[in-house]
Design a protein around this motif. Structure first.
Motif, mmCIF file in Angstrom:
data_model
loop_
_atom_site.group_PDB
_atom_site.id
_atom_site.type_symbol
_atom_site.label_atom_id
_atom_site.label_comp_id
_atom_site.label_asym_id
_atom_site.label_seq_id
_atom_site.Cartn_x
_atom_site.Cartn_y
_atom_site.Cartn_z
ATOM 1 N N LYS A 273 -39.191 -81.617 -8.689
ATOM 2 C CA LYS A 273 -38.166 -80.525 -8.644
ATOM 3 C C LYS A 273 -39.084 -79.640 -7.286
ATOM 4 N N ASP B 97 -36.576 -80.290 -4.066
ATOM 5 C CA ASP B 97 -35.026 -80.433 -3.822
ATOM 6 C C ASP B 97 -34.182 -78.929 -2.945
ATOM 7 N N CYS B 98 -33.892 -79.326 -2.255
ATOM 8 C CA CYS B 98 -34.321 -78.150 -1.204
ATOM 9 C C CYS B 98 -32.989 -78.702 -0.086
ATOM 10 N N ASP B 99 -32.186 -78.028 0.408
ATOM 11 C CA ASP B 99 -31.227 -78.841 1.325
ATOM 12 C C ASP B 99 -31.697 -79.232 2.620
ATOM 13 N N ARG C 287 -34.372 -81.548 2.891
ATOM 14 C CA ARG C 287 -33.643 -83.382 3.629
ATOM 15 C C ARG C 287 -33.124 -83.580 4.645
ATOM 16 N N CYS D 41 -35.720 -87.044 -5.137
ATOM 17 C CA CYS D 41 -36.283 -85.955 -6.316
ATOM 18 C C CYS D 41 -34.658 -85.596 -6.909
ATOM 19 N N HIS E 32 -32.616 -82.939 -9.064
ATOM 20 C CA HIS E 32 -32.583 -81.704 -8.291
ATOM 21 C C HIS E 32 -32.898 -80.983 -9.518
ATOM 22 N N ARG E 33 -32.383 -79.100 -9.314
ATOM 23 C CA ARG E 33 -33.057 -77.997 -10.567
ATOM 24 C C ARG E 33 -32.069 -77.985 -10.806
ATOM 25 N N ARG F 211 -29.332 -75.653 -9.787
ATOM 26 C CA ARG F 211 -29.027 -75.962 -8.416
ATOM 27 C C ARG F 211 -27.439 -74.862 -8.045
ATOM 28 N N ALA G 221 -24.454 -81.952 -5.907
ATOM 29 C CA ALA G 221 -25.272 -82.875 -5.772
ATOM 30 C C ALA G 221 -25.299 -83.841 -4.631
#
Length: 132
Positions: free
Chosen positions: A46, A49-51, A54, A66, A68-69, A72, A76
């Motif tokens: 986790k 989890d960073c756009d 990505r 991975c 998602h937190r 968030r 998604a």
């Protein structure tokens, strides 16, 4: 940080101080791979989890898998079908436990980080030779 292939063979090993965010260390790890082969799917926890990460990895042709937190805010970006591959994360954990077979790496007697990094790479080479 360790980058492995699907069988657990280390492709890249990198060290950094503990006060850096792991999100910022993924791309330098990919750049320091020992072979020109870089997997097209990257399984991470986790913390990744960073756009923006990505998007940068998608430009390289790498699909980040991975969960998602919980905190968030944005919608998604992946569904449950992709996350089925996340069950294979045990392969990375097994590789880390193989590295812990080398006591010198667990205890860390070296004062200089470059020596420790050298011993990590030596352990990865020994692991690769054992697998052949």
């Amino acid at each position: 940080m360790v980058l492995t292939d699907a069988t657990g063979l280390p492709l890249a090993i990198d060290i950094e101080a503990a006060n850096y965010a792991e999100v910022n260390l993924i791309e330098p790890l990919l750049d320091s791979a020992m072979t020109p082969y870089v997997p097209d799917k990257l399984i991470y926890d986790k913390a990744a989890d960073c756009d923006p990460l990505r998007e940068r990895l998608t430009e390289r042709g790498i699909d980040l898998i991975c969960p998602h937190r919980k905190s968030r805010v944005r919608p998604a970006t992946q569904d449950g079908r992709k996350l089925r591959r996340y069950r294979r994360r045990w392969i990375i954990e097994r590789t880390i436990s193989w590295l812990h077979d080398f006591r010198r790496l667990v205890v860390r007697h070296e004062f200089y980080a470059s020596l420790y990094h050298g011993f990590l790479k030596l352990a990865a080479i020994v692991m690769a030779i054992r697998r052949l």
